[in-house]
Motif scaffolding. Sequence first.
Motif, PDB file in Angstrom:
ATOM      1  N   ILE A 145       0.835  -1.191   0.000  1.00 23.24           N
ATOM      2  CA  ILE A 145       0.000   0.000   0.000  1.00 23.24           C
ATOM      3  C   ILE A 145       0.875   1.249   0.000  1.00 23.24           C
ATOM      4  O   ILE A 145       1.903   1.316   0.660  1.00 23.24           O
ATOM      5  N   SER A 146       0.471   2.255  -0.752  1.00 20.09           N
ATOM      6  CA  SER A 146       1.256   3.479  -0.877  1.00 20.09           C
ATOM      7  C   SER A 146       1.229   4.272   0.423  1.00 20.09           C
ATOM      8  O   SER A 146       0.385   4.069   1.294  1.00 20.09           O
ATOM      9  N   GLU A 147       2.155   5.220   0.536  1.00 21.53           N
ATOM     10  CA  GLU A 147       2.212   6.070   1.721  1.00 21.53           C
ATOM     11  C   GLU A 147       0.921   6.870   1.869  1.00 21.53           C
ATOM     12  O   GLU A 147       0.433   7.101   2.973  1.00 21.53           O
ATOM     13  N   GLU A 148       0.348   7.300   0.737  1.00 23.62           N
ATOM     14  CA  GLU A 148      -0.894   8.071   0.787  1.00 23.62           C
ATOM     15  C   GLU A 148      -2.022   7.238   1.381  1.00 23.62           C
ATOM     16  O   GLU A 148      -2.810   7.716   2.201  1.00 23.62           O
ATOM     17  N   GLN A 149      -2.078   5.974   0.965  1.00 25.72           N
ATOM     18  CA  GLN A 149      -3.122   5.103   1.490  1.00 25.72           C
ATOM     19  C   GLN A 149      -2.907   4.801   2.963  1.00 25.72           C
ATOM     20  O   GLN A 149      -3.863   4.686   3.723  1.00 25.72           O
ATOM     21  N   LYS A 150      -1.650   4.715   3.381  1.00 23.95           N
ATOM     22  CA  LYS A 150      -1.367   4.409   4.777  1.00 23.95           C
ATOM     23  C   LYS A 150      -1.847   5.531   5.694  1.00 23.95           C
ATOM     24  O   LYS A 150      -2.218   5.291   6.836  1.00 23.95           O
ATOM     25  N   THR A 151      -1.845   6.746   5.193  1.00 24.89           N
ATOM     26  CA  THR A 151      -2.275   7.864   6.029  1.00 24.89           C
ATOM     27  C   THR A 151      -3.767   7.803   6.317  1.00 24.89           C
ATOM     28  O   THR A 151      -4.239   8.434   7.251  1.00 24.89           O
ATOM     29  N   SER A 152      -4.523   7.031   5.524  1.00 27.83           N
ATOM     30  CA  SER A 152      -5.962   6.939   5.738  1.00 27.83           C
ATOM     31  C   SER A 152      -6.331   5.704   6.557  1.00 27.83           C
ATOM     32  O   SER A 152      -7.487   5.294   6.579  1.00 27.83           O
ATOM     33  N   ASN A 160       2.280  -2.352  14.015  1.00 28.09           N
ATOM     34  CA  ASN A 160       3.525  -1.930  13.390  1.00 28.09           C
ATOM     35  C   ASN A 160       3.342  -1.826  11.880  1.00 28.09           C
ATOM     36  O   ASN A 160       2.257  -2.076  11.343  1.00 28.09           O
ATOM     37  N   GLU A 161       4.404  -1.458  11.179  1.00 27.30           N
ATOM     38  CA  GLU A 161       4.308  -1.200   9.738  1.00 27.30           C
ATOM     39  C   GLU A 161       3.853  -2.436   8.966  1.00 27.30           C
ATOM     40  O   GLU A 161       3.026  -2.348   8.061  1.00 27.30           O
ATOM     41  N   LYS A 168      -4.217  -2.850   5.557  1.00 34.73           N
ATOM     42  CA  LYS A 168      -4.603  -1.994   4.436  1.00 34.73           C
ATOM     43  C   LYS A 168      -4.900  -2.826   3.190  1.00 34.73           C
ATOM     44  O   LYS A 168      -5.775  -2.478   2.394  1.00 34.73           O
ATOM     45  N   ASN A 169      -4.178  -3.919   2.998  1.00 36.66           N
ATOM     46  CA  ASN A 169      -4.499  -4.807   1.878  1.00 36.66           C
ATOM     47  C   ASN A 169      -5.908  -5.373   2.033  1.00 36.66           C
ATOM     48  O   ASN A 169      -6.679  -5.420   1.065  1.00 36.66           O
ATOM     49  N   PHE A 170      -6.234  -5.799   3.238  1.00 31.43           N
ATOM     50  CA  PHE A 170      -7.572  -6.337   3.461  1.00 31.43           C
ATOM     51  C   PHE A 170      -8.632  -5.257   3.268  1.00 31.43           C
ATOM     52  O   PHE A 170      -9.685  -5.508   2.676  1.00 31.43           O
ATOM     53  N   GLU A 171      -8.368  -4.050   3.754  1.00 38.63           N
ATOM     54  CA  GLU A 171      -9.314  -2.947   3.549  1.00 38.63           C
ATOM     55  C   GLU A 171      -9.509  -2.665   2.064  1.00 38.63           C
ATOM     56  O   GLU A 171     -10.630  -2.428   1.600  1.00 38.63           O
TER      57      GLU A 171
END
Length: 214
Positions: A145-152, A160-161, A168-171
């Motif tokens: 997942i991109s950094e932009e997606q991680k912020t959401s 942890n990361e 985020k992959n599951f989301e």
Amino acid sequence: MISIEDKREIEERVYDLLLAYRELVELLKKEDGIDFNYWYEYYGISDIEEVESFHIVSGASRVVIFFDDIDYVVKIPFSGAGNCSLCKKEVEFFLLASDCNIEKMFAECDYLGNCNVPDIDNQYYQIKMYIMKKAQVDEFKVERISEEQKTSFSYDGDWNESDRNVIKNFEHFYGIELTEELIEWLIYNGINDIHESNMGFIGGMPVLIDYAGY
């Protein structure tokens, strides 16, 4: 559901493999996977893999056998105390997930059977075998997942990361609501080991492939 025919075929395949190569039995008799790499080299397992078209990897409590031509993997616990119960728990967790209608987020698993095989000294040793649907686990095929997606990131928790990337992959593939159901279920059942190495893809969708906890 894993068919009886598939189970029988795979059980026979594992039995034939262990009967032909007793070095593998010696490997399985170890208490845990701490020195797996040493014993892997000592018993020349890579040469056996090349001949028989399979690959074996190890975690702390069990080995996983991947056959090139079979859509399932076989998990066999080491001999140490408690290792077998982890495999059994994984089967129980899959059934619980099915009861909660979230089983599609897990690689299906089941008990395969017992197998008595001789070791190098011709002493018989009993192993317990478990089966799981094979998933793609090549790190280059796992969609990060991109950094932009991680912020959401939507779920509050101490992750942890690596955990966050799994979530985020599951989301991304299942949606926020179903993923939060999954997280609540994991927390309730004490499953706390969901890093990237324990995620794979089946049919292009992320699934958990190691959910016994520790």
